[in-house]
Design a protein around this motif. Structure first.
Motif, PDB file in Angstrom:
ATOM      1  N   PRO A  98       1.049  -7.036   1.156  1.00 45.20           N
ATOM      2  CA  PRO A  98       1.456  -6.073   0.137  1.00 45.20           C
ATOM      3  C   PRO A  98       2.188  -6.762  -1.000  1.00 45.20           C
ATOM      4  O   PRO A  98       2.825  -7.800  -0.800  1.00 45.20           O
ATOM      5  N   VAL A 181       0.174  -3.267  -8.127  1.00 44.11           N
ATOM      6  CA  VAL A 181       0.189  -2.449  -6.913  1.00 44.11           C
ATOM      7  C   VAL A 181      -0.803  -1.306  -7.089  1.00 44.11           C
ATOM      8  O   VAL A 181      -1.032  -0.830  -8.204  1.00 44.11           O
ATOM      9  N   ASP A 186      -2.483   0.257  -1.365  1.00 47.61           N
ATOM     10  CA  ASP A 186      -1.427  -0.610  -0.827  1.00 47.61           C
ATOM     11  C   ASP A 186      -0.506   0.181   0.092  1.00 47.61           C
ATOM     12  O   ASP A 186       0.340   0.960  -0.357  1.00 47.61           O
ATOM     13  N   ASN A 190       1.997   3.088  -1.095  1.00 46.22           N
ATOM     14  CA  ASN A 190       1.159   4.191  -1.576  1.00 46.22           C
ATOM     15  C   ASN A 190       1.929   5.500  -1.500  1.00 46.22           C
ATOM     16  O   ASN A 190       2.910   5.643  -0.755  1.00 46.22           O
TER      17      ASN A 190
END
Length: 261
Positions: A98, A181, A186, A190
């Motif tokens: 991430p 992102v 993600d 999210n």
């Protein structure tokens, strides 16, 4: 006699393995000498000449066979891999990392953004990394709106709402982190939205064809620093059905929003 000696020498060279090809000129010479001996009646030794020719021909055949065998063996050595065969592992894709590490937090002590004390619609809340303190999202939820007419006008394939009303919950996201992102993919960051009834029951989200100006959560793209997007979550319920809106960031970080009062 010379023909026989040459034939014997050629046969000997033919059996030397890798150098069998060198017997060719000697055996040819033996055949030529044997023919000359037969043609020249004055020299005699016709039987020896014939024996030399036969021996030279046989030696030539053997030389050709031996040369071919060694040639094939050397060719095989060029393509042979002396390394033992070992199955190669199937490559695996790199694990997803991430863009932001840590857990989300809104920086409060837990006294706000809860079911008992929700944020009011329209308030902008900064979601940060709990480990580094770096901001990631600026998030706000708007008051639910009736979007029934807009959806009906957009596409005839949108079904008629069972309750008679489609309600949209607008959510505005601004990405304030440093990396790229994706708010839909993600998993650490999210954003999912659920409209809850006053009793705490989640209302099911509808996936419909949205008109221009509306964006669904599944249509969100990757965002870079400073980008802002507003998307809508659609439910089949009248405006007075919901008690609060729950936003979930990542796996289990929940914030609640409702009308002030």
């Amino acid at each position: 006699m010379l023909a026989l000696i040459a034939a014997l020498a050629g046969v000997f060279v033919a059996f030397t393995g890798p150098f069998a090809f060198a017997s060719g000129p000697i055996l040819i010479a033996a055949i030529v000498l044997g023919i000359i001996a037969i043609a020249n009646r004055r020299q005699g030794g016709k039987g020896l000449a014939i024996a030399a020719i036969v021996l030279a021909v046989a030696g030539g055949i053997m030389a050709w066979v031996i040369t071919a065998i060694f040639g094939l063996g050397m060719t095989g050595d060029l393509f042979r891999d002396d390394e033992p065969f070992a199955p190669q592992p199937i490559p695996t894709p790199d694990p997803f990392v991430p863009p932001v590490e840590g857990e989300p937090t809104d920086g409060s002590d837990g006294s706000r953004g809860t079911v008992a004390a929700p944020y009011p619609y329209g308030e902008v809340v900064t979601i940060s990394d709990a480990v580094t303190g770096d901001p990631v999202w600026e998030l706000t939820v708007g008051a639910p709106v009736d979007v029934t007419v807009d959806l009906a006008a957009e596409d005839l394939f949108n079904p008629t709402p069972e309750t008679g009303t489609y309600t949209g919950i607008p959510v505005t996201l601004t990405y304030v982190g440093l990396e790229t992102v994706d708010p839909w993919i993600d998993y650490e960051w999210n954003v999912a939205v659920t409209w809850m009834t006053a009793a705490g029951t989640p209302l099911e989200q509808e996936y419909l064809i949205l008109p221009d100006g509306y964006v669904g959560v599944t249509e969100l793209d990757a965002m870079t620093h400073g980008e802002t997007v507003t998307f809508h979550t659609i439910v089949d319920a009248p405006l007075d059905s919901g008690g609060s809106v729950r936003t979930t960031i990542g796996y289990d970080y929940d914030l609640y929003w409702s009308a002030p009062g």
